[in-house]
Design an enzyme around this catalytic site. Structure first.
Site, PDB file in Angstrom:
ATOM      1  N   CYS A   1       0.855  -1.182   0.000  1.00  0.00           N
ATOM      2  CA  CYS A   1       0.000   0.000   0.000  1.00  0.00           C
ATOM      3  C   CYS A   1       0.890   1.230   0.000  1.00  0.00           C
ATOM      4  O   CYS A   1       2.091   1.151   0.215  1.00  0.00           O
ATOM      5  CB  CYS A   1      -0.913   0.014   1.227  1.00  0.00           C
ATOM      6  SG  CYS A   1      -2.062  -1.386   1.318  1.00  0.00           S
TER       7      CYS A   1
ATOM      8  N   GLU B   1       1.958  -6.216   6.037  1.00  0.00           N
ATOM      9  CA  GLU B   1       1.095  -7.308   6.497  1.00  0.00           C
ATOM     10  C   GLU B   1       1.617  -7.827   7.832  1.00  0.00           C
ATOM     11  O   GLU B   1       2.827  -8.026   7.999  1.00  0.00           O
ATOM     12  CB  GLU B   1       1.049  -8.441   5.463  1.00  0.00           C
ATOM     13  CG  GLU B   1       0.029  -9.512   5.794  1.00  0.00           C
ATOM     14  CD  GLU B   1      -0.167 -10.522   4.672  1.00  0.00           C
ATOM     15  OE1 GLU B   1      -0.870 -11.518   4.903  1.00  0.00           O
ATOM     16  OE2 GLU B   1       0.388 -10.316   3.585  1.00  0.00           O
TER      17      GLU B   1
ATOM     18  N   ASP C   1      -5.744  -6.906   9.634  1.00  0.00           N
ATOM     19  CA  ASP C   1      -4.545  -6.831  10.467  1.00  0.00           C
ATOM     20  C   ASP C   1      -4.207  -5.398  10.864  1.00  0.00           C
ATOM     21  O   ASP C   1      -3.561  -5.171  11.885  1.00  0.00           O
ATOM     22  CB  ASP C   1      -3.351  -7.482   9.765  1.00  0.00           C
ATOM     23  CG  ASP C   1      -3.117  -6.949   8.352  1.00  0.00           C
ATOM     24  OD1 ASP C   1      -4.014  -6.283   7.807  1.00  0.00           O
ATOM     25  OD2 ASP C   1      -2.043  -7.222   7.785  1.00  0.00           O
TER      26      ASP C   1
END
Length: 495
Positions: A2, A83, A107
């Protein structure tokens, strides 16, 4: 991955910067094409403290977990890249110990909840790759961090307006002071380091005023204050005799298997890169036990002796997995080079960047996440240069006066004569001769290349603090430690 872009105002006027932040965020669209979020954070007094921007690549909790993500009735706002592989376990622990409530299944929210209950100590509980920034509305404090080894990037820029943080440097350039435009903005010391090391070492960049949070580091910032950066993680090597090699191998196998199992957690397809090397092959061998249908990807050339495709295909047949090959030619490489350089922000003179670009491009047509074997050589001593200290032991065991004599002898031996390099290396302390896997230009060559050559800028500026942290280690392990803080995070993980 991201993309994140955050601005924290020094004057309480963040809302005035929302449009500029939204525009700059589009420079990170390639990092997160699935969703875009921009939000202004207001203080109870009505002042606007921050603007959070996020570009999302959806991997876990695809339908929800949009960012910027609020937590604790809006006290915190989070933007996150990466992640967290143990998020399910942390989620259960937070709910059991503290009665933590969660509005998503992702998460990212676990990071915010962990920060709420544990504070900065949450970092030591996260298993994963991450760069994130949290704003605490109650304390009016920004907190950000980067993962253990620097897999995910985080750049920052401080100006009179406030603090900017972003996944890539290009998103910060619109906010850099005009005085740093053009040649005036080039960091000449880091340019010199690049010409030696083939990458720009952290925490700097080639732009004055723009820095990176280092691997295993975190930051705090408040309006009216300065950014504070500290190291929260430092790897510890404990070399010890092995009494039971088979048990050691089994422990390593168990750890790798568990790591791969956690890395397979995703709500989107997961694949793997597969080369001719041991590292990626081992990862695929472990991954297929959790997903026998895992897709693998390899890249090569139409040049005999330089392509890994055939070996990778043999490995794939043995492991009974599908591999999708990609062949590239000279024109493919030249056409893609400008785009690759644009993505890099700062230059990295590693030709492996080009085939890796095409490999990732092919993988992205089929999966969202890929596993790789990067980092294995640093941890398991895979680089052939790690054998060098063993070959130099005979000379280095000699008395110091004799070593000094051999050093003087090496200086009078003509260049190119066999033995000269061996004597030079074996009589030079490792702290002076080893600065990573790659070496480009010598100081003599840089003197002719650079218009503003500064002889006081040396590679030891980068390596000396790292060597100071591992004085008790043997030379091979020192090399591994140095590579973790130079070559791995400066080249390998940037690719």
């Amino acid at each position: 991955m991201c993309g994140l872009l955050a601005f924290f105002s020094a004057r309480g006027d963040a809302v005035a910067h929302r449009g500029a932040i939204a525009d700059a965020l589009e420079l990170l669209h390639h990092r997160g094409p699935d969703d875009t979020g921009v939000e202004v954070v207001y203080a109870e007094s009505g002042e606007s403290d921050a603007v959070f921007g996020h570009k999302r690549l959806s991997i876990i909790d695809v339908a929800s977990s949009q960012e910027p993500l609020p937590y604790a009735d809006g006290r915190y706002l989070l933007t996150f890249n990466g992640e967290i592989y143990n998020y399910l376990e942390l989620r259960e622990e937070l709910a059991r110990k503290f009665g933590a409530q969660f509005a998503t299944q992702g998460d990212a929210e676990v990071i915010a909840a962990g920060y709420h209950y544990w504070g900065p100590e949450v970092l030591n509980r996260l298993r994963g790759m991450f760069a994130f920034v949290i704003w605490d509305r109650q304390e009016r404090r920004a907190f950000g961090a980067r993962d253990y080894y620097g897999i995910k990037p985080l750049h920052y820029l401080e100006t009179a307006d406030g603090l900017y943080l972003a996944s890539e440097k290009k998103a910060l350039l619109p906010f850099a002071p005009a005085a740093l435009a053009g040649d005036a903005g080039v960091d000449t010391a880091n340019l010199s380091h690049y010409l030696t090391l083939q990458y720009v070492p952290e925490p700097g960049t080639l732009h004055q005023g723009i820095s990176r949070i280092g691997s295993g580091e975190c930051l705090t910032w408040r309006p009216g204050g300065r950014i504070e950066v500290r190291r929260w993680y430092r790897p510890v090597f404990r070399p010890a005799p092995v009494d039971d090699p088979e048990r050691l191998y089994e422990r390593i196998r168990e750890v790798l298997r568990e790591s791969v199992r956690l890395h397979m957690r995703a709500d989107v397809p997961v694949g793997a890169f597969l080369s001719s090397g041991i590292d990626s092959t081992a990862v695929v061998a472990l991954a297929r036990s959790f997903n026998p249908n895992i897709l693998t990807f390899t890249v090569g050339y139409d040049v005999p002796g330089y392509s890994e495709i055939e070996v990778a295909q043999d490995s794939a047949r043995h492991l009974e997995v599908t591999t999708i090959p990609t062949k590239i030619g000279p024109q493919d490489m030249m056409d893609a080079l400008p785009k690759i350089v644009w993505h890099l922000d700062d230059p990295v003179a590693d030709p492996a960047l080009v085939p890796l670009y095409f490999l990732a491009k092919k993988a992205a047509e089929n999966v969202t996440v890929v596993l790789s074997g990067e980092g294995a050589d640093e941890f398991f001593g895979g680089y052939t240069i790690y054998r060098e200290p063993l070959s130099l032991n005979a000379v280095q065991r000699l008395p110091s006066p004799l070593q000094r004599g051999l050093r003087l002898l090496s200086k009078v031996i003509p260049q190119g004569v066999k033995g000269k390099s061996f004597l030079e290396r074996s009589t030079t302390p490792i702290e002076q001769r080893y600065y990573g896997n790659a070496r480009m230009f010598t100081e003599k060559e840089k003197r002719t290349l650079l218009r503003r050559y500064d002889p006081s800028v040396r590679y030891t500026d980068v390596t000396a603090p790292i060597y100071a942290e591992c004085t008790e280690l043997d030379n091979v392990t020192k090399m591994q430690y140095v590579d973790l803080y130079t070559w791995l995070r400066g080249d390998i993980l940037v690719k």
